[in-house]
Motif scaffolding. Structure first.
Motif, PDB file in Angstrom:
ATOM      1  N   GLN A   2       0.828  -1.204   0.000  1.00  0.00           N
ATOM      2  CA  GLN A   2       0.000   0.000   0.000  1.00  0.00           C
ATOM      3  C   GLN A   2       0.865   1.258   0.000  1.00  0.00           C
ATOM      4  O   GLN A   2       0.574   2.230  -0.693  1.00  0.00           O
ATOM      5  CB  GLN A   2      -0.930  -0.007   1.210  1.00  0.00           C
ATOM      6  N   GLU A   3       1.945   1.247   0.782  1.00  0.00           N
ATOM      7  CA  GLU A   3       2.841   2.409   0.830  1.00  0.00           C
ATOM      8  C   GLU A   3       3.504   2.644  -0.515  1.00  0.00           C
ATOM      9  O   GLU A   3       3.640   3.788  -0.967  1.00  0.00           O
ATOM     10  CB  GLU A   3       3.905   2.206   1.915  1.00  0.00           C
ATOM     11  N   LEU A   4       3.909   1.566  -1.166  1.00  0.00           N
ATOM     12  CA  LEU A   4       4.531   1.706  -2.483  1.00  0.00           C
ATOM     13  C   LEU A   4       3.525   2.186  -3.517  1.00  0.00           C
ATOM     14  O   LEU A   4       3.832   3.049  -4.351  1.00  0.00           O
ATOM     15  CB  LEU A   4       5.143   0.356  -2.908  1.00  0.00           C
ATOM     16  N   GLU A   5       2.284   1.654  -3.455  1.00  0.00           N
ATOM     17  CA  GLU A   5       1.231   2.108  -4.372  1.00  0.00           C
ATOM     18  C   GLU A   5       0.910   3.581  -4.156  1.00  0.00           C
ATOM     19  O   GLU A   5       0.734   4.335  -5.123  1.00  0.00           O
ATOM     20  CB  GLU A   5      -0.029   1.261  -4.180  1.00  0.00           C
ATOM     21  N   ASN A   6       0.860   4.001  -2.895  1.00  0.00           N
ATOM     22  CA  ASN A   6       0.562   5.408  -2.603  1.00  0.00           C
ATOM     23  C   ASN A   6       1.643   6.325  -3.171  1.00  0.00           C
ATOM     24  O   ASN A   6       1.338   7.394  -3.711  1.00  0.00           O
ATOM     25  CB  ASN A   6       0.435   5.618  -1.093  1.00  0.00           C
TER      26      ASN A   6
END
Length: 377
Positions: free
Chosen positions: A321-325
């Motif tokens: 999720q952090e990488l996608e954000n």
């Protein structure tokens, strides 16, 4: 002129590199791939020297037998046998750790390699000194052999030129060897026993050895420049696909990072105009893309050029999720419509979330997701 700026200009001129490019004389670059490569080179060269010394050190007993009397040879044999055993232990140690080589392990191994002959000299020189005091007349051959023993510190420090080290990494070893030589000259720790000739000898050791250290540092600098050319894409400044996959493999096999998140992201570049593909305009566009991605990377993220039309990131320690954000904020639909880098199709894969079985499989998952995202419009 600022003295620091002047010194940098002179160093750049001496090395032959652009003043704007970083110089790695004092500090090694923080590159995980380069750190592993450098550690491997140090361990491989150290292994070769170790087994060569394991053969030469005991064989040199034959030369001692032909030159020195029995009482000297007997005392030297004990030192040589002990040095050979230490070299054997070091060889086994380096062979075991080669596959998971780290800079710290390789540097400590190199320290141990340099310490073995230095400590042997610390053991041997008092033997020669005592023998010379009790024998007023020695042959020219014996004097020449003792002189060669006295030159060992220069040989040890010169050996540092074989390894890709910075000045800060080389100097502790060089200073330690010079200090050992000084202790031998001082007859223990008696500073008053040092004569002018001894001071001159120490100066020769340090200056000659320092020249060898500087030669090694310049080799290191050249090695790093060649590494940049080999492992980083010239148009974008990002890691090449082969380098990124090798680093993924190293991270994947690193047991200390087994529980950490390991992610891969891809982003498709827009097709360049036909008239810009083979000219400077196309190169500038790619360079601009690489710089833009580098600016937005978070700690633990490294930019990669996966293919001709795909850029992306390797992420360590960040959830999917952090990488996608991060990618969405930089390229995705959340970016402003007017942004020249916004509204790009992106895809993210993470080894625990996507249950990947290996580095290549993780990249394949991300590529498959990107294809689906592009196909769905």
């Amino acid at each position: 002129m600022n003295p620091a700026v002047f010194l940098r200009k002179q160093l750049s001129y001496f090395i032959g590199s652009d003043e704007e490019r970083p110089i790695y004389l004092f500090r090694s670059p923080a590159s995980p791939m380069f750190g592993h490569e450098r550690a491997g080179i140090i361990l491989r060269r150290m292994e070769v020297l170790t087994w060569v010394f394991m053969i030469l050190v005991p064989l040199w007993i034959l030369a001692d037998i032909m030159i020195f009397p029995t009482e000297i040879v007997t005392q030297l044999v004990f030192g040589r046998v002990f040095a050979t055993l230490c070299l054997g232990m070091l060889l086994i140690f380096s062979l075991v750790l080669m596959k998971r080589a780290t800079w710290l392990v390789s540097y400590l191994s190199l320290l141990f390699l340099m310490a073995i002959p230095a400590l042997f000299e610390l053991y041997a020189q008092p033997i020669f000194t005592t023998w010379q005091l009790s024998h007023a007349h020695i042959s020219e051959t014996q004097a020449a052999a003792i002189f060669l023993y006295r030159q060992l510190p220069i040989i040890y420090i010169s050996g540092l030129a074989l390894f890709p080290l910075t000045l800060f990494e080389s100097l502790p070893i060089a200073i330690a060897i010079t200090a050992i030589d000084a202790i031998v000259d001082m007859d223990g720790m008696n500073l008053h026993s040092l004569h002018a000739a001894h001071w001159a000898s120490l100066w020769v050791v340090f200056v000659t050895g320092g020249t060898a250290v500087l030669a090694g540092v310049l080799q290191f600098n050249l090695f790093w420049q060649n590494h940049c050319l080999a492992d980083f894409d010239a148009e974008t400044g990002l890691m090449k696909r082969e380098t990124a996959l090798e680093w993924l493999r190293l991270l994947w096999n690193d047991k200390s990072r087994k529980g950490q998140y390991l992610g891969v992201s891809l982003m498709a570049l827009p097709q360049l105009p036909v008239d810009a593909r083979d000219n400077q305009a196309g190169t500038r566009l790619l360079s601009n893309e690489g710089e833009f991605l580098q600016v937005h990377l978070l700690p633990g993220m490294h930019g990669v050029r996966w293919s001709t039309q795909q850029l992306g990131v390797i992420s360590l320690g960040h959830t999917q999720q952090e990488l996608e954000n991060m990618m969405n904020a930089t390229y995705g639909q959340t970016a402003a419509l007017s942004a020249s880098h916004g509204n790009r199709k992106i895809a993210v894969a993470e080894r625990t979330t996507d249950h990947s079985v290996g580095p290549q499989n993780l990249l394949s998952m991300a590529e498959q997701k990107l294809r689906h995202a592009i196909a769905s419009g």
